[in-house]
Write a protein that holds these residues in place. Structure first.
Motif, PDB file in Angstrom:
ATOM      1  N   ILE A  84     -13.813   8.160 -14.497  1.00 17.92           N
ATOM      2  CA  ILE A  84     -12.538   8.850 -14.307  1.00 17.92           C
ATOM      3  C   ILE A  84     -11.582   7.920 -13.569  1.00 17.92           C
ATOM      4  N   ALA A  85     -10.410   7.712 -14.140  1.00 17.23           N
ATOM      5  CA  ALA A  85      -9.358   6.933 -13.482  1.00 17.23           C
ATOM      6  C   ALA A  85      -8.575   7.870 -12.573  1.00 17.23           C
ATOM      7  N   ALA A  86      -8.429   7.486 -11.302  1.00 18.13           N
ATOM      8  CA  ALA A  86      -7.772   8.360 -10.329  1.00 18.13           C
ATOM      9  C   ALA A  86      -6.857   7.545  -9.432  1.00 18.13           C
ATOM     10  N   THR A  87      -6.000   8.249  -8.713  1.00 15.55           N
ATOM     11  CA  THR A  87      -5.100   7.621  -7.744  1.00 15.55           C
ATOM     12  C   THR A  87      -5.226   8.360  -6.418  1.00 15.55           C
ATOM     13  N   LEU A  88      -5.392   7.597  -5.348  1.00 19.13           N
ATOM     14  CA  LEU A  88      -5.500   8.173  -4.012  1.00 19.13           C
ATOM     15  C   LEU A  88      -4.327   7.687  -3.169  1.00 19.13           C
ATOM     16  N   ALA A  89      -3.700   8.614  -2.470  1.00 17.15           N
ATOM     17  CA  ALA A  89      -2.610   8.263  -1.557  1.00 17.15           C
ATOM     18  C   ALA A  89      -2.763   9.072  -0.283  1.00 17.15           C
ATOM     19  N   CYS A  90      -2.456   8.453   0.867  1.00 21.05           N
ATOM     20  CA  CYS A  90      -2.499   9.139   2.161  1.00 21.05           C
ATOM     21  C   CYS A  90      -1.171   8.933   2.879  1.00 21.05           C
ATOM     22  N   GLU A  91      -0.848   9.865   3.759  1.00 15.24           N
ATOM     23  CA  GLU A  91       0.388   9.752   4.522  1.00 15.24           C
ATOM     24  C   GLU A  91       0.328   8.607   5.516  1.00 15.24           C
ATOM     25  N   GLY A  92      -0.889   8.329   6.017  1.00 11.72           N
ATOM     26  CA  GLY A  92      -1.084   7.246   6.967  1.00 11.72           C
ATOM     27  C   GLY A  92      -2.018   6.183   6.408  1.00 11.72           C
ATOM     28  N   PRO A  93      -2.379   5.193   7.203  1.00 15.20           N
ATOM     29  CA  PRO A  93      -3.255   4.120   6.729  1.00 15.20           C
ATOM     30  C   PRO A  93      -4.676   4.636   6.469  1.00 15.20           C
ATOM     31  N   PHE A  94      -5.354   3.971   5.541  1.00 13.72           N
ATOM     32  CA  PHE A  94      -6.736   4.334   5.231  1.00 13.72           C
ATOM     33  C   PHE A  94      -7.434   3.121   4.634  1.00 13.72           C
ATOM     34  N   ARG A  95      -8.755   3.186   4.623  1.00 13.25           N
ATOM     35  CA  ARG A  95      -9.575   2.131   4.018  1.00 13.25           C
ATOM     36  C   ARG A  95     -10.345   2.707   2.856  1.00 13.25           C
ATOM     37  N   ILE A  96     -10.508   1.921   1.811  1.00 17.08           N
ATOM     38  CA  ILE A  96     -11.234   2.391   0.634  1.00 17.08           C
ATOM     39  C   ILE A  96     -12.248   1.349   0.204  1.00 17.08           C
ATOM     40  N   GLN A  97     -13.371   1.842  -0.288  1.00 18.93           N
ATOM     41  CA  GLN A  97     -14.396   0.966  -0.856  1.00 18.93           C
ATOM     42  C   GLN A  97     -14.710   1.477  -2.249  1.00 18.93           C
ATOM     43  N   THR A  98     -14.488   0.629  -3.250  1.00 19.19           N
ATOM     44  CA  THR A  98     -14.717   1.033  -4.629  1.00 19.19           C
ATOM     45  C   THR A  98     -16.206   0.927  -4.965  1.00 19.19           C
ATOM     46  N   ALA A  99     -16.567   1.421  -6.141  1.00 17.62           N
ATOM     47  CA  ALA A  99     -17.973   1.484  -6.522  1.00 17.62           C
ATOM     48  C   ALA A  99     -18.617   0.111  -6.612  1.00 17.62           C
ATOM     49  N   ASP A 100     -17.825  -0.933  -6.860  1.00 15.26           N
ATOM     50  CA  ASP A 100     -18.399  -2.281  -6.946  1.00 15.26           C
ATOM     51  C   ASP A 100     -18.540  -2.943  -5.581  1.00 15.26           C
ATOM     52  N   GLY A 101     -18.214  -2.224  -4.509  1.00 15.51           N
ATOM     53  CA  GLY A 101     -18.388  -2.757  -3.160  1.00 15.51           C
ATOM     54  C   GLY A 101     -17.144  -3.391  -2.574  1.00 15.51           C
ATOM     55  N   THR A 102     -16.079  -3.491  -3.325  1.00 12.44           N
ATOM     56  CA  THR A 102     -14.844  -4.073  -2.824  1.00 12.44           C
ATOM     57  C   THR A 102     -14.194  -3.141  -1.804  1.00 12.44           C
ATOM     58  N   ALA A 103     -13.842  -3.687  -0.635  1.00 10.44           N
ATOM     59  CA  ALA A 103     -13.226  -2.881   0.427  1.00 10.44           C
ATOM     60  C   ALA A 103     -11.800  -3.370   0.669  1.00 10.44           C
ATOM     61  N   ARG A 104     -10.871  -2.449   0.820  1.00  9.71           N
ATOM     62  CA  ARG A 104      -9.474  -2.800   1.072  1.00  9.71           C
ATOM     63  C   ARG A 104      -8.874  -1.809   2.050  1.00  9.71           C
ATOM     64  N   ARG A 105      -7.890  -2.250   2.794  1.00  9.24           N
ATOM     65  CA  ARG A 105      -7.163  -1.389   3.718  1.00  9.24           C
ATOM     66  C   ARG A 105      -5.754  -1.182   3.180  1.00  9.24           C
ATOM     67  N   PHE A 106      -5.260   0.042   3.290  1.00  8.79           N
ATOM     68  CA  PHE A 106      -3.934   0.358   2.782  1.00  8.79           C
ATOM     69  C   PHE A 106      -3.091   0.921   3.913  1.00  8.79           C
ATOM     70  N   SER A 107      -1.837   0.569   3.900  1.00  7.28           N
ATOM     71  CA  SER A 107      -0.939   0.972   4.965  1.00  7.28           C
ATOM     72  C   SER A 107      -0.364   2.353   4.686  1.00  7.28           C
ATOM     73  N   GLN A 108       0.406   2.822   5.620  1.00  9.99           N
ATOM     74  CA  GLN A 108       0.990   4.165   5.559  1.00  9.99           C
ATOM     75  C   GLN A 108       1.778   4.387   4.267  1.00  9.99           C
ATOM     76  N   GLY A 109       1.464   5.516   3.618  1.00  9.17           N
ATOM     77  CA  GLY A 109       2.215   5.907   2.441  1.00  9.17           C
ATOM     78  C   GLY A 109       1.843   5.183   1.168  1.00  9.17           C
ATOM     79  N   ARG A 110       0.903   4.260   1.196  1.00  9.01           N
ATOM     80  CA  ARG A 110       0.514   3.527   0.007  1.00  9.01           C
ATOM     81  C   ARG A 110      -0.434   4.362  -0.846  1.00  9.01           C
ATOM     82  N   SER A 111      -0.549   4.012  -2.107  1.00  9.15           N
ATOM     83  CA  SER A 111      -1.489   4.639  -3.022  1.00  9.15           C
ATOM     84  C   SER A 111      -2.325   3.552  -3.688  1.00  9.15           C
ATOM     85  N   VAL A 112      -3.500   3.937  -4.181  1.00  9.24           N
ATOM     86  CA  VAL A 112      -4.388   2.978  -4.818  1.00  9.24           C
ATOM     87  C   VAL A 112      -4.969   3.610  -6.072  1.00  9.24           C
TER      88      VAL A 112
END
Length: 615
Positions: A84-112
């Motif tokens: 399933i292709a999805a998009t995640l967005a938060c009002e503030g900063p957050f960190r995400i780790q995808t199923a392949d193990g890649t980890a990234r940090r996103f700043s306030q208001g960004r979407s991934v």
């Protein structure tokens, strides 16, 4: 793995892990008295299940377990057979780790943009912190779920979780008799303050127990004929259903069978109306078809959250931990429904699990419902087994009593996922000398204090100790207390089950029969086996005044490893009600004799110290 090979694999795993046997006390901290913990003090976890077709409710919300949490890891897991292709967005900063193990940090208001792999191929996860605020996941044809912190989205639930007393202090025990002092115990094991239990129904009849659940969620009972017909689509009348704030189910074992489907239909009715629903079960015992059923339910209604309990203590990194991850289970029991309407809250507690074997003498043929599973009555020692149990539950309906108990179940749900400890601990005070208390045993966090409590309670007996148990492998401290009681003239009577058809039942049967052979000449031991059912009840009654209805078996595993809970009554009518139940058992029991034969493997298995310690 084919289910027929499960018992062989279990036996081989047991032998292999014996070389990694845990040292005494591993994973256990010293018991300390409950006290206020600093906040925030824990890390939390939750899983948001996603289906291609999206949730079946407009404005679907998922509560982030933020109470006292420094951070929360939210798994995003697809239940579909396609990614399933999805998009995640938060009002503030957050960190995400995808199923392949890649980890990234996103700043306030960004979407991934991210891809959730098809079922069984992993999951994405993101780390939420208080400054992340509200998040939003979207996918497919305008499917969305809003993720909001619990403290903001459900303040009434947060208030109950944060302000309830998990432990209790007495103002004075001077001049009290031994059982009163035991009832007002202030040890490390979590115990609520005493309350008046109010009306309590003894649910020994399995269909009455199932009907009590139906009434708790629909407001009406159904006929016994409807239940025994085994139609998962049987009519359910919700016209008198209560308005519920919270439904929380806690079991060792849940299944996608007739009882499971009836329960799911009732949960869906309340979930679509906004009720928060929480299901706590043991990961190791869930077949894949059961997981698919419950995961899909949570995907349709995101305010149904599921925790599949598995012991995992990061940072230890020794072979010992493998044993605990495979062995320690979630063994508490609760069917909890909280309502703001007076008299509509319910709590059902006892030894039953949530599947057909605890309610019906034969499995139903569910082949016409492909999303359900027909369990095999002839299955031997695997997770697809169908055994029939005889048990008892207590149904409570007093609002204060039910909310008093809810505090412990909320604490277990909101535990720290790194240490499995519960808290922070609000402590109440009491002047009551009788009534009902609920206890919660977390042996790795309270120094196995449940052992001390049971031994002290037996030591307080002056006339009789009555124990009902399907397992006979007590910790040494409890066995010593029983011997002391008999030596000072106290009658020690046990109503037991010797034979077991549970997975690994050959070990349980051997240990049960060894105990019977060694102690039937010392204690009054009676075997109760209402064939084809197996007795599964766990009770202790002392001097006909103090009664404990519990999830705890009289074995090492329950006292050393598993989460357990129970209700303690002192000088209340419920003590007599439980005694009457035991007398019914005794009418058809067999008194064991001093020459009771040993099982061929009894001494070998008992003398294997590590094996004995985990059974």
């Amino acid at each position: 793995m084919p289910r027929a090979l499960f018992s062989i694999a279990l036996a081989l795993a047991t032998l292999l892990l014996a070389g990694c046997a845990p040292r005494e006390g591993f994973g256990i901290v010293e018991g300390t008295s409950p006290e206020q913990a600093p906040e925030p003090w824990r890390v939390s976890e939750a899983t948001l299940f996603i289906a291609e077709t999206g949730p079946e409710q407009d404005g679907a919300e998922f509560l982030i377990p933020d109470l006292h949490a420094t951070r929360s890891t939210i798994r995003l897991e697809a239940v579909s057979r396609r990614s399933i292709a999805a998009t995640l967005a938060c009002e503030g900063p957050f960190r995400i780790q995808t199923a392949d193990g890649t980890a990234r940090r996103f700043s306030q208001g960004r979407s991934v943009d991210l891809t959730l792999p098809n079922r069984g191929q992993g999951a994405a996860s993101f780390v939420w912190q208080p400054d992340s605020a509200t998040c939003r996941l979207s996918w497919g044809d305008d499917h969305t779920v809003t993720l909001r912190p619990e403290s903001e989205a459900a303040p009434w639930l947060a208030e109950l979780s944060l302000d309830a007393s998990l432990a209790c202090r007495t103002r004075s025990t001077e001049g009290l008799d031994p059982l009163q002092r035991m009832f007002l115990d202030e040890g490390p094991m979590l115990q609520t303050c005493p309350v008046t239990p109010g009306p309590v129904e003894v649910l020994s009849d399995p269909l009455e127990a199932l009907n009590a659940r139906i009434e708790a969620l629909t407001g009406r009972r159904v006929s016994r004929d409807q239940l025994t017909a085994g139609d998962p689509d049987m009519p359910l009348d919700f016209s008198n259903a209560p308005r519920l704030e919270l439904i929380q189910l806690s079991y060792l074992h849940i299944r996608s069978d007739f009882v499971g489907y009836l329960t799911a239909r009732m949960l869906a009715h309340h979930a679509i109306r906004g009720t928060q629903v929480r299901i706590l079960a043991t990961s190791l015992l869930m077949l894949e078809e059961d997981r698919i059923f419950y995961d899909s339910l949570a995907a349709r209604y995101p305010n149904i959250q599921i925790q599949y309990y598995q012991w995992d203590y990061p940072g230890i990194g020794r072979p010992d931990d493998v044993v605990n991850q495979l062995h320690r289970v979630q063994h508490t029991r609760a069917f909890l429904a909280l309502s703001r309407d007076p008299g509509r809250s319910r709590y059902i507690f006892g030894g039953r699990n949530l599947h057909d074997g605890f309610f019906f003498s034969e499995p139903f043929d569910l082949q016409d419902w492909p999303f359900l599973h027909t369990y095999d009555e002839g299955a031997f020692q695997d997770l697809g087994f169908y055994s029939v149990y005889e048990d008892v539950e207590l149904g409570l309906s007093d609002d204060r009593a039910v909310r008093n108990i809810a505090a412990h179940h909320l604490a277990l749900w909101n535990r720290d996922f790194e240490t499995h400890r519960a808290g922070p601990l609000q402590t109440g005070t009491t002047d009551r000398l009788s009534g009902m208390r609920h206890y919660l045993s977390l042996p790795w966090a309270d120094g196995r204090d449940q052992i001390r409590w049971f031994a002290d309670a037996i030591d307080a007996a002056s006339e009789e100790v009555l124990i009902v148990t399907p397992y006979l492998n007590p910790p040494p401290e409890i066995q010593a207390a029983l011997v002391r009681a008999q030596a000072r003239g106290v009658t020690v009577r046990m109503v037991v089950r010797l034979e077991s058809t549970d997975p690994a039942g050959f070990v349980i049967t051997a240990l049960n029969r060894r105990y019977a052979a060694h102690y039937a000449g010392l204690f009054e031991i009676e075997e109760y086996f209402p064939r084809p059912r197996m007795m599964h009840t766990k009770l202790m009654v002392i001097d006909r005044r103090l009664a404990v209805a519990t999830s705890t078996n009289l074995d090492h595993r329950a006292f050393w490893h598993d989460t357990e809970n129970g209700l303690i009554f002192l000088d209340t009518p419920q003590v007599g009600m439980l005694l009457d139940l035991v007398e019914d058992y005794r009418q058809t029991s067999r008194r064991l004799t001093a020459d009771e034969p040993l099982h061929p493997l009894s001494e070998v298995l008992f003398n294997w110290a590590w094996l004995r310690s985990v059974f």
